[in-house]
Write a protein that holds these residues in place. Sequence first.
Motif, PDB file in Angstrom:
ATOM      1  N   LYS A 185       0.831  -1.203   0.000  1.00 41.53           N
ATOM      2  CA  LYS A 185       0.000   0.000   0.000  1.00 41.53           C
ATOM      3  C   LYS A 185       0.868   1.256   0.000  1.00 41.53           C
ATOM      4  N   PHE A 186       1.976   1.198   0.722  1.00 42.68           N
ATOM      5  CA  PHE A 186       2.905   2.330   0.798  1.00 42.68           C
ATOM      6  C   PHE A 186       3.514   2.620  -0.571  1.00 42.68           C
ATOM      7  N   VAL A 187       3.929   1.574  -1.285  1.00 46.17           N
ATOM      8  CA  VAL A 187       4.523   1.744  -2.616  1.00 46.17           C
ATOM      9  C   VAL A 187       3.471   2.222  -3.609  1.00 46.17           C
ATOM     10  N   GLU A 188       2.257   1.683  -3.520  1.00 45.56           N
ATOM     11  CA  GLU A 188       1.177   2.126  -4.404  1.00 45.56           C
ATOM     12  C   GLU A 188       0.848   3.596  -4.188  1.00 45.56           C
ATOM     13  N   ARG A 189       0.935   4.048  -2.962  1.00 46.31           N
ATOM     14  CA  ARG A 189       0.620   5.438  -2.640  1.00 46.31           C
ATOM     15  C   ARG A 189       1.714   6.392  -3.126  1.00 46.31           C
ATOM     16  N   LEU A 190       2.986   6.013  -2.919  1.00 46.03           N
ATOM     17  CA  LEU A 190       4.094   6.879  -3.327  1.00 46.03           C
ATOM     18  C   LEU A 190       4.341   6.848  -4.829  1.00 46.03           C
ATOM     19  N   LYS A 191       4.102   5.704  -5.464  1.00 42.66           N
ATOM     20  CA  LYS A 191       4.375   5.515  -6.899  1.00 42.66           C
ATOM     21  C   LYS A 191       5.849   5.737  -7.225  1.00 42.66           C
ATOM     22  N   LEU A 192       6.724   5.365  -6.283  1.00 46.25           N
ATOM     23  CA  LEU A 192       8.174   5.476  -6.473  1.00 46.25           C
ATOM     24  C   LEU A 192       8.819   4.176  -6.035  1.00 46.25           C
ATOM     25  N   TRP A 193       9.948   3.825  -6.684  1.00 40.54           N
ATOM     26  CA  TRP A 193      10.673   2.616  -6.317  1.00 40.54           C
ATOM     27  C   TRP A 193      12.175   2.860  -6.398  1.00 40.54           C
ATOM     28  N   PRO A 194      12.919   2.595  -5.303  1.00 44.66           N
ATOM     29  CA  PRO A 194      14.381   2.731  -5.338  1.00 44.66           C
ATOM     30  C   PRO A 194      15.036   1.435  -5.803  1.00 44.66           C
ATOM     31  N   SER A 195      15.846   1.512  -6.833  1.00 44.22           N
ATOM     32  CA  SER A 195      16.559   0.316  -7.296  1.00 44.22           C
ATOM     33  C   SER A 195      17.775   0.084  -6.401  1.00 44.22           C
ATOM     34  N   ARG A 196      18.427  -1.050  -6.576  1.00 47.73           N
ATOM     35  CA  ARG A 196      19.593  -1.377  -5.746  1.00 47.73           C
ATOM     36  C   ARG A 196      20.759  -0.416  -5.985  1.00 47.73           C
ATOM     37  N   SER A 197      20.807   0.185  -7.164  1.00 50.14           N
ATOM     38  CA  SER A 197      21.900   1.103  -7.465  1.00 50.14           C
ATOM     39  C   SER A 197      21.637   2.514  -6.946  1.00 50.14           C
ATOM     40  N   ARG A 249      15.439  -3.740   2.270  1.00 47.47           N
ATOM     41  CA  ARG A 249      16.294  -2.644   1.844  1.00 47.47           C
ATOM     42  C   ARG A 249      15.474  -1.541   1.208  1.00 47.47           C
ATOM     43  N   ALA A 250      14.552  -1.906   0.334  1.00 44.29           N
ATOM     44  CA  ALA A 250      13.736  -0.914  -0.359  1.00 44.29           C
ATOM     45  C   ALA A 250      12.819  -0.168   0.608  1.00 44.29           C
ATOM     46  N   ALA A 251      12.259  -0.863   1.570  1.00 39.72           N
ATOM     47  CA  ALA A 251      11.381  -0.211   2.553  1.00 39.72           C
ATOM     48  C   ALA A 251      12.167   0.806   3.372  1.00 39.72           C
ATOM     49  N   ARG A 252      13.375   0.450   3.786  1.00 36.25           N
ATOM     50  CA  ARG A 252      14.205   1.397   4.540  1.00 36.25           C
ATOM     51  C   ARG A 252      14.586   2.588   3.681  1.00 36.25           C
ATOM     52  N   CYS A 253      14.899   2.330   2.410  1.00 36.30           N
ATOM     53  CA  CYS A 253      15.263   3.427   1.504  1.00 36.30           C
ATOM     54  C   CYS A 253      14.098   4.387   1.296  1.00 36.30           C
ATOM     55  N   LEU A 254      12.883   3.864   1.134  1.00 35.57           N
ATOM     56  CA  LEU A 254      11.723   4.730   0.943  1.00 35.57           C
ATOM     57  C   LEU A 254      11.404   5.526   2.205  1.00 35.57           C
ATOM     58  N   ARG A 255      11.494   4.881   3.365  1.00 37.33           N
ATOM     59  CA  ARG A 255      11.192   5.583   4.625  1.00 37.33           C
ATOM     60  C   ARG A 255      12.225   6.658   4.929  1.00 37.33           C
ATOM     61  N   ASN A 256      13.492   6.357   4.675  1.00 39.82           N
ATOM     62  CA  ASN A 256      14.574   7.279   5.039  1.00 39.82           C
ATOM     63  C   ASN A 256      15.032   8.160   3.888  1.00 39.82           C
TER      64      ASN A 256
END
Length: 107
Positions: A20-32, A67-74
């Motif tokens: 739900k968090f990713v759907e709301r933000l519509k952003l995704w951090p890749s590993r790079s 990793r992605a959840a921490r990147c989006l939160r921080n």
Amino acid sequence: MTVDASKKKRFYRKNVDFFKFVERLKLWPSRSGILHGVKTMTIRGNTAEIVTHCNEKFQIYNSKHSRAARCLRNKLFFHACTACKIPGWKLEKYSSTHVNQNYGSRL
């Protein structure tokens, strides 16, 4: 006194469903460390497939501690993807978003 929409702080709960968090933000951090814009997200049980605007596909799991959840939160990313063409207002809105343990929208 009117608060400008771009300067308004948004608060989301930390322990909400990650999809739900990713759907709301519509952003995704890749590993790079590149921030992509999400075009579509298909949820299949505990996994989901994300297709970005630059037509990259990511298989993600519903994990709040990943990793992605921490990147989006921080807000840990190096730069936005040039192919996804994320607008400046969206990056400003994302930078003014705060994730809190006890306060904010439950999505």
